[in-house]
Design a protein around this motif. Structure first.
Motif, PDB file in Angstrom:
ATOM      1  N   THR A  61      13.730  20.077 105.929  1.00 19.71           N
ATOM      2  CA  THR A  61      15.088  20.068 105.527  1.00 19.71           C
ATOM      3  C   THR A  61      15.554  18.775 104.983  1.00 19.71           C
ATOM      4  N   ARG A  62      16.892  18.910 104.648  1.00 25.45           N
ATOM      5  CA  ARG A  62      17.524  17.497 104.140  1.00 25.45           C
ATOM      6  C   ARG A  62      17.252  16.483 105.173  1.00 25.45           C
ATOM      7  N   GLU A  63      17.434  16.755 106.507  1.00 27.23           N
ATOM      8  CA  GLU A  63      17.314  15.805 107.314  1.00 27.23           C
ATOM      9  C   GLU A  63      15.852  15.066 107.349  1.00 27.23           C
ATOM     10  N   VAL A  64      15.075  15.923 107.170  1.00 28.66           N
ATOM     11  CA  VAL A  64      13.602  15.364 106.907  1.00 28.66           C
ATOM     12  C   VAL A  64      13.447  14.663 105.826  1.00 28.66           C
ATOM     13  N   PHE A  65      13.860  14.632 104.419  1.00 32.93           N
ATOM     14  CA  PHE A  65      13.939  13.917 103.378  1.00 32.93           C
ATOM     15  C   PHE A  65      14.863  12.852 103.356  1.00 32.93           C
ATOM     16  N   ALA A  66      15.731  12.638 104.060  1.00 30.66           N
ATOM     17  CA  ALA A  66      16.894  11.788 104.196  1.00 30.66           C
ATOM     18  C   ALA A  66      16.322  10.607 104.972  1.00 30.66           C
ATOM     19  N   ASN A  67      15.255  10.878 106.139  1.00 31.25           N
ATOM     20  CA  ASN A  67      14.878  10.043 107.086  1.00 31.25           C
ATOM     21  C   ASN A  67      13.414   9.760 106.948  1.00 31.25           C
ATOM     22  N   ALA A  68      12.777  10.219 105.981  1.00 27.36           N
ATOM     23  CA  ALA A  68      11.209   9.793 105.775  1.00 27.36           C
ATOM     24  C   ALA A  68      11.041   8.866 104.311  1.00 27.36           C
ATOM     25  N   PRO A  69      11.370   7.499 104.266  1.00 22.89           N
ATOM     26  CA  PRO A  69      11.352   6.897 103.230  1.00 22.89           C
ATOM     27  C   PRO A  69      10.496   6.704 102.482  1.00 22.89           C
ATOM     28  N   LYS A  70       9.169   6.845 102.907  1.00 20.04           N
ATOM     29  CA  LYS A  70       7.890   6.639 102.365  1.00 20.04           C
ATOM     30  C   LYS A  70       7.469   7.997 101.531  1.00 20.04           C
ATOM     31  N   LEU A  71       7.890   9.179 102.110  1.00 20.02           N
ATOM     32  CA  LEU A  71       7.275  10.286 101.623  1.00 20.02           C
ATOM     33  C   LEU A  71       7.508  10.587 100.130  1.00 20.02           C
ATOM     34  N   LYS A  72       6.332  10.753  99.346  1.00 16.53           N
ATOM     35  CA  LYS A  72       6.209  11.105  98.118  1.00 16.53           C
ATOM     36  C   LYS A  72       6.013  12.383  97.577  1.00 16.53           C
TER      37      LYS A  72
END
Length: 331
Positions: A61-72
């Motif tokens: 979800t948006r919450e996941v992407f907003a709080n995983a700063p290294k995720l590519k």
């Protein structure tokens, strides 16, 4: 050298993933199984410090992407990305990799098998013969269509539906399809008639659903559709369960508005043995297996792992479900 972290959010620790583990057993990568993450909070906890994630149907979800700063990148096993918020992924610079060429032939074959099983009442006759005997089984023969010279109606006309259409044409079937997003030239080349959704319902002896699950298609096949089908027609779904209003399908079967159904997918999975569909002898039920073949899945495992490895080493995967992210993707 700092290792890149690749996590798997759909497999429990201790699960054997020999192919992925082999591909990712390299000096610059740490591969971690985070368990079955069935909520956004669990997914976030798993990927917060990750560079790449491998996933099945877990909720990104948006919450996941907003709080995983290294995720590519999030690499999805298979085709569908309906459990991933593509808009949020794009906003945060995260590529979503999938495999739109995966299992086309397998699912087309599976849909064909289900259609023929409905047409010839294979499962129903087998069960009745075993439980009630020869004469009881033969009493179920009529009505039974010819298959050849009958009409197959396809809801959506993407790669899998087109492959199914080729098979049906070899059986001398008439094929019609609904898909307002496909160019008329594609229909003409395939020898398939483009029609409206309700015309698929009205004319088809077998309706096969191939819709992707999107906000627009969720619950799209409903009571209005089933009420327009022939009472001798069958409904087949190998796409996504939630594109069908399951309660409406059950009601249509109970009212004998349609002859039967063959379902590989359901609104909520897994289904319980107490589900109303399980008590219906004219319904074939399978546990979401249309895409499966040993060799096909082994190839997918290699592709998933290699896609993640490509990204953490600075590259771009073969397929990106949100290509608009590419100019500002995380590196």
């Amino acid at each position: 050298m700092e290792k890149k972290i690749i996590v798997h959010t759909g497999a429990k620790p201790g699960t054997e993933l020999p192919i992925e583990s082999q591909v990712l057993n390299v000096p610059d990568v740490e591969f971690i199984l985070r368990g079955r993450c069935d909520t956004p909070a669990k997914v976030l906890e798993a990927v917060r410090d990750a560079d790449a994630a491998l996933c099945g149907s877990e909720p990104y979800t948006r919450e996941v992407f907003a709080n995983a700063p290294k995720l590519k990148v999030v690499v999805r096993y298979g085709i569908g990305v309906d459990t991933i918020d593509l808009e949020a992924a794009t906003e945060y610079g995260v590529m979503v990799a999938n495999f739109p060429d995966f299992c086309i032939e397998e699912v087309a074959n599976h849909a064909l098998v289900l259609m023929l099983a409905c047409a010839k009442k294979v499962v129903q006759l087998d069960r009745t013969l075993r439980e009630k005997g020869w004469q009881a089984a033969r009493a179920l023969l009529s009505p039974m269509g010819t298959v050849h010279d009958q009409t197959l109606g396809l809801i959506a006309f993407g790669n899998i539906a087109r492959a199914f259409a080729k098979r049906a044409k070899l059986l001398r079937m008439q094929v019609i399809a609904y898909d307002p997003y496909v160019d008329p030239a594609v229909f003409a080349e395939a020898g398939v008639e483009s029609v409206g959704l309700m015309e698929v319902a009205e004319r088809s002896d077998y309706v096969s659903c191939h819709l992707p699950l999107t906000p627009q298609t969720r619950g799209m096949i409903d009571a209005a559709f089933f009420s327009r089908m022939k009472p001798t027609a069958y409904f087949i779904n190998t796409s996504r369960g939630a594109v069908v209003k399951e309660a409406d399908l059950i009601a249509a079967l109970e009212k004998k508005q349609i002859a039967g159904a063959a379902l590989d997918v359901f609104e909520k999975e897994p289904i319980e043995t107490t589900h109303p569909l399980c008590a219906m002898p004219n319904v074939i039920l399978l546990p979401h297996t249309a895409s499966y073949a040993d060799a096909t899945f082994q190839s997918l495992y290699y592709r998933v792992a290699n896609a993640a490895l490509t990204v953490v080493r600075g590259g771009v995967p073969e397929f990106v479900a949100n290509p608009e992210v590419l100019p500002h993707r995380r590196k």
